[in-house]
Design a protein around this motif. Structure first.
Motif, mmCIF file in Angstrom:
data_model
loop_
_atom_site.group_PDB
_atom_site.id
_atom_site.type_symbol
_atom_site.label_atom_id
_atom_site.label_comp_id
_atom_site.label_asym_id
_atom_site.label_seq_id
_atom_site.Cartn_x
_atom_site.Cartn_y
_atom_site.Cartn_z
ATOM 1 N N ARG A 5 1.186 2.441 -15.589
ATOM 2 C CA ARG A 5 -0.008 1.915 -14.830
ATOM 3 C C ARG A 5 -0.069 2.641 -13.312
ATOM 4 O O ARG A 5 -1.026 2.322 -12.710
ATOM 5 C CB ARG A 5 0.347 0.581 -14.561
ATOM 6 N N LEU A 6 1.029 3.362 -12.940
ATOM 7 C CA LEU A 6 0.710 4.100 -11.674
ATOM 8 C C LEU A 6 0.364 5.387 -11.730
ATOM 9 O O LEU A 6 1.061 6.152 -12.285
ATOM 10 C CB LEU A 6 2.465 3.965 -11.335
ATOM 11 N N VAL A 60 -6.922 -5.698 -7.106
ATOM 12 C CA VAL A 60 -6.581 -4.323 -7.170
ATOM 13 C C VAL A 60 -6.656 -3.522 -5.736
ATOM 14 O O VAL A 60 -6.093 -2.409 -5.609
ATOM 15 C CB VAL A 60 -7.899 -3.596 -8.059
ATOM 16 N N SER A 72 -4.007 -0.207 -13.124
ATOM 17 C CA SER A 72 -4.206 -1.033 -14.357
ATOM 18 C C SER A 72 -5.639 -1.395 -14.649
ATOM 19 O O SER A 72 -5.971 -1.765 -15.813
ATOM 20 C CB SER A 72 -3.515 -2.300 -13.896
ATOM 21 N N THR A 120 -7.234 -8.411 -13.729
ATOM 22 C CA THR A 120 -6.633 -7.379 -14.104
ATOM 23 C C THR A 120 -5.223 -7.604 -13.687
ATOM 24 O O THR A 120 -4.828 -8.654 -12.752
ATOM 25 C CB THR A 120 -6.759 -6.142 -12.890
ATOM 26 N N ASP A 131 0.291 -4.069 -2.164
ATOM 27 C CA ASP A 131 1.231 -3.829 -3.080
ATOM 28 C C ASP A 131 1.122 -2.984 -4.230
ATOM 29 O O ASP A 131 1.855 -2.232 -4.937
ATOM 30 C CB ASP A 131 1.958 -5.001 -3.579
ATOM 31 N N ASN A 132 -0.297 -2.743 -4.413
ATOM 32 C CA ASN A 132 -0.821 -1.854 -5.747
ATOM 33 C C ASN A 132 -1.403 -0.708 -5.278
ATOM 34 O O ASN A 132 -1.578 0.227 -5.773
ATOM 35 C CB ASN A 132 -1.941 -2.800 -6.248
ATOM 36 N N GLY A 148 -1.370 -7.837 -12.086
ATOM 37 C CA GLY A 148 -0.964 -7.441 -10.616
ATOM 38 C C GLY A 148 -1.841 -7.835 -9.582
ATOM 39 O O GLY A 148 -1.662 -7.757 -8.526
ATOM 40 N N SER A 187 -1.225 5.049 -6.615
ATOM 41 C CA SER A 187 -2.139 3.941 -6.883
ATOM 42 C C SER A 187 -1.915 3.338 -8.071
ATOM 43 O O SER A 187 -1.269 4.165 -9.050
ATOM 44 C CB SER A 187 -3.695 4.398 -6.770
ATOM 45 N N ASP A 188 -1.893 1.928 -8.070
ATOM 46 C CA ASP A 188 -2.002 1.344 -9.147
ATOM 47 C C ASP A 188 -3.535 1.455 -10.119
ATOM 48 O O ASP A 188 -4.553 1.267 -9.607
ATOM 49 C CB ASP A 188 -1.652 -0.261 -9.148
ATOM 50 N N ASP A 235 -4.713 -5.293 -3.349
ATOM 51 C CA ASP A 235 -3.670 -5.776 -2.791
ATOM 52 C C ASP A 235 -2.931 -4.477 -2.234
ATOM 53 O O ASP A 235 -2.620 -3.476 -2.842
ATOM 54 C CB ASP A 235 -2.715 -6.704 -3.549
#
Length: 745
Positions: free
Chosen positions: A713-714, A39, A726, A34, A43-44, A36, A723-724, A41
């Motif tokens: 994607r957000l 999933v 992606s 995926t 940061d995501n 980024g 949340s991300d 992380d």
């Protein structure tokens, strides 16, 4: 037959005059699948930084319930009401601890596993007139998130040919295959933190057996007879719930509550559907070909297929009272007779054919279109016997037939140029899902019902073109085509006099497809390649069977639906282009070191694809617009490098493949672009906020989102708990590489 575009006829390789064995092993390098990275992380997952710190963050209002977030898992302490700040902090902390258990995968790394593939094949003579070929494959892939089981594909195929004299040849073949997959549906908020019970385990077993007899009556006449049996069995199951259990049986045994957290991720949820599908296909084909004279090659044949379709699926499996069963066992049949004459004259070749298709769905259907379960013998329009699944009026399907002419003409314009022209009509029967799929609730309420009276989709196709050969193995092929497609299938709503609605399939749509293709190819020499360009315009009313269903009402004065203006269909891509170039070296090319040519027997192939975006609908103004915008352009760059070495009688080939080298992103069309609501939760609206589509200012919870297309994607429906997404909205994978080696001996 039964196709409107094209058919690929694959013929399995047979054993040769000498034994030949091939072994190939390959693996992709470890990676995240995926964009980024992981999933999990942080940061995501911006919401994690808000909720994992000070418990006071749980005092904030959860937008999904309109209450403080700490009240989400209400069954932690039943009936407890906080009396002061200390009580509220204690309950918030309990909620936070429970939540941390549910999202404990945050921070997890998992991109260290290999996808592997093994291929083996061997073939050759077994004795006088007998040859064998065997091939096997095992392919293991890791899903995009770590699940209990990998995706595994195993396949074995083999055939034995027997040359019984000069006039007869027999071939026996079989295929055995098993494929297990983790089915990750659009509900990514469920399976992201729960990739066991919220993921469907799908297993498919395939068995194929066949016998083929070729017989020569003379040097100019031969016959071919094929008998095949194909058995495909698919099962969807939830790993920890037995076939005779329901979701509630499991939920009552768990210690942690089943709830939705403030970011809307489902914790400890269960998949809601399971079941099996079995399809056995018996297929008999035969053809007779005869070169009547030097001008006419006549071919006649027939095809007959009989199906045994058995479906037993369940949806909404929370309990015995909520489960919806989709169960049927039907035996449709279809077949065709055809006659073709290939006429060859000096400077002229023509193929004239006539095909007679037939099929019978061999099933009952409800005769009352507006209210299928209405009882024709009801005592009144207000009685309890108004609807009756047992007394509803039914009919039985009949045989459908269609005659289809086809013609193809070609003739040379010069020594290097050939002109060709083709016309044909093609028919494609409705899918079994559209015919037999009935979704009726425990209380005899119809949600969806198949339509056995559907007509087949029909196409009239024309194409015209030129093929020109140039020196050095270069060929240019230019052709234009037009397709007129009728009886396309769509979903429609029907409403009876009591305003009860249900959905079914109807024939209403059409498509008008035209375009041209340019193919420039070089197929000789060390430097080879091709350029293929396709322009197409596909227009019609609708493009798939689930788009904007119309409603037919029994009490309406006039049910005639207005014909909407033609629009580009959702599969239309105005421009498609593929560029390929490859270079191959001979055995002794390049410099020499100690009797070895390091650059010899090497090849490099580069392929670049670029496609126009597909149309989609965005109608925030409510003007009835349809397919008025296009998705982004899609690109893909792939490279393959090979080097072959000789080790005695064995050739060893090493290769390196690179995929999506440009790291381009392709958004999942069905999950991102088909919702035309101006308040879509899937972030399509964010793309259109502001004065200019594609750019918007947005700030929530201290998280600033830049004005970029990628911000789709957000997931921000429950802002500030962002949340991300992606893993759900992007359909391709980031750049990755595969290494492999092949042995031939």
């Amino acid at each position: 037959g039964n196709a409107q575009s094209g058919v690929v006829n694959m013929v399995a390789k047979e054993g040769g005059e000498t034994w030949e064995t091939r072994l190939e092993a390959s693996s992709s390098l470890p990676r995240y699948k995926t964009f980024g990275g992981s999933v999990y992380d942080t940061d995501n997952l911006p919401f994690y930084g808000i909720l994992a710190g000070d418990p006071r963050a749980w005092f904030a209002i959860d937008p999904s319930i309109g209450k403080p977030a700490f009240t989400v898992p209400s069954n932690i302490i039943s009936g407890f009401t906080p009396r002061n700040l200390r009580d509220s902090l204690a309950l918030a902390r309990l909620t936070q601890i429970t939540w941390l258990q549910g999202v404990r995968r945050v921070g997890q790394d998992y991109g260290n596993q290999f996808d592997t593939r093994l291929d083996f094949s061997a073939g050759g003579p077994l004795g006088e007139g007998i040859k064998m070929f065997l091939a096997a494959r095992q392919n293991i892939e890791n899903p995009i998130v770590p699940t209990t089981n990998d995706n595994i594909e195993r396949q074995v195929m083999s055939n034995i040919t027997y040359q019984a004299g000069k006039d007869d040849k027999l071939k026996f073949d079989f295929i055995l295959a098993n494929q297990t997959d983790n089915y990750l549906d659009s509900g990514w908020l469920d399976w992201m933190f729960n990739p066991t019970t919220s993921v469907t385990q799908r297993s498919t077993d395939t068995k194929h057996y066949g016998i083929n007899w070729n017989h020569f009556f003379s040097n100019s006449t031969f016959m071919d007879v094929k008998l095949n049996v194909l058995n495909v069995s698919t099962k969807d199951e939830i790993e920890i719930v037995a076939d005779d259990e329901y979701s509630d049986d499991y939920s009552r045994m768990i210690q942690w509550p089943n709830y939705t957290d403030p970011s809307s991720h489902r914790v400890l949820g269960l998949q809601s559907s399971r079941g099996s599908q079995k399809l056995i296909t018996y297929d008999l084909q035969s053809s007779l070909s005869s070169q009547l004279n030097k001008f006419n090659l006549l071919k006649a044949g027939f095809q007959f297929t009989y199906y045994d379709l058995n479906v037993d699926q369940q949806q909404s499996i929370g309990s015995a009272a909520t489960v919806q069963k989709i169960k049927f066992n039907n035996f449709p049949l279809e077949g065709a007779l055809y006659l073709q004459d290939k006429m060859e004259f000096i400077g002229f070749v023509a193929n004239l054919g006539l095909r007679f298709d037939f099929y019978d769905m061999n099933t009952d259907y409800y005769e009352d279109t507006y209210s299928p379960l209405r009882n024709p013998n009801r005592t009144s329009n207000s009685g309890t016997d108004y609807y009756s699944i047992n007394q509803a009026a039914k009919g039985h399907t009949s045989l459908y037939t269609r005659l289809q002419p086809r013609i193809g003409i070609s003739f040379p314009l010069s020594e290097t140029t050939v002109f060709h022209l083709n016309y044909g009509t093609f028919t494609q029967r409705p899918s079994f899902t559209q015919i037999y799929y009935n979704q009726i609730s425990y209380y005899n309420d119809i949600q969806f019902i198949g339509n056995p009276l559907l007509k087949p989709e029909n196409t009239r196709a024309y194409d015209i073109g030129l093929v020109n050969a140039f020196p050095y193995g270069i060929r240019l092929d230019i052709s234009a085509y037009y397709k007129d497609v009728t009886n396309l299938i769509e979903v429609s709503n029907y409403e009876d006099e009591k305003t009860q609605k249900y959905k079914t399939y109807t024939n209403r749509e059409y498509a008008d497809i035209k375009g041209f293709i340019v193919n420039l190819e070089k197929s000789e020499g060390a430097l080879r390649g091709y350029i293929r360009y396709n322009y197409e315009a596909a227009k019609g009313k609708n493009s798939n069977d689930l788009t904007s269903p119309v409603t037919y009402s029994e009490i309406a004065i006039n049910n005639k639906m207005p014909d909407p203006e033609d629009v580009y269909l959702d599969y239309d891509r105005s421009h498609k282009a593929i560029f390929n170039v490859s270079y191959r070296t001979a055995k002794n090319d390049g410099f020499k070191i100690g009797g070895v040519y390091p650059l010899g027997r090497m090849s490099l192939s580069v392929t670049y694809r670029i496609y126009s975006g597909r149309p989609y609908t965005f109608d925030a103004s409510g003007q009835g617009l349809k397919y008025n915008m296009r998705t982004p352009t899609e690109t893909d760059l792939r490279v393959r490098l090979e080097k072959t070495f000789s080790m005695g009688q064995t050739d060893v080939l090493f290769y390196l493949e690179g995929f999506n080298l440009l790291n381009s992103i392709v958004y999942n069309y069905s999950r991102v672009f088909t919702n035309d609501s101006p308040t879509s939760a899937f972030n399509l609206t964010k793309w259109h906020r502001g004065d200019t589509p594609g750019f918007y200012p947005y700030n929530s919870g201290g998280v600033t989102i830049n004005n970029r297309e990628e911000d789709i994607r957000l997931y921000d429906e429950y802002a500030p708990y962002l949340s991300d997404q992606s893993a759900s909205v992007i359909s391709n994978q980031p750049r990755y590489f595969r290494l492999g080696v092949t042995f031939k001996f």
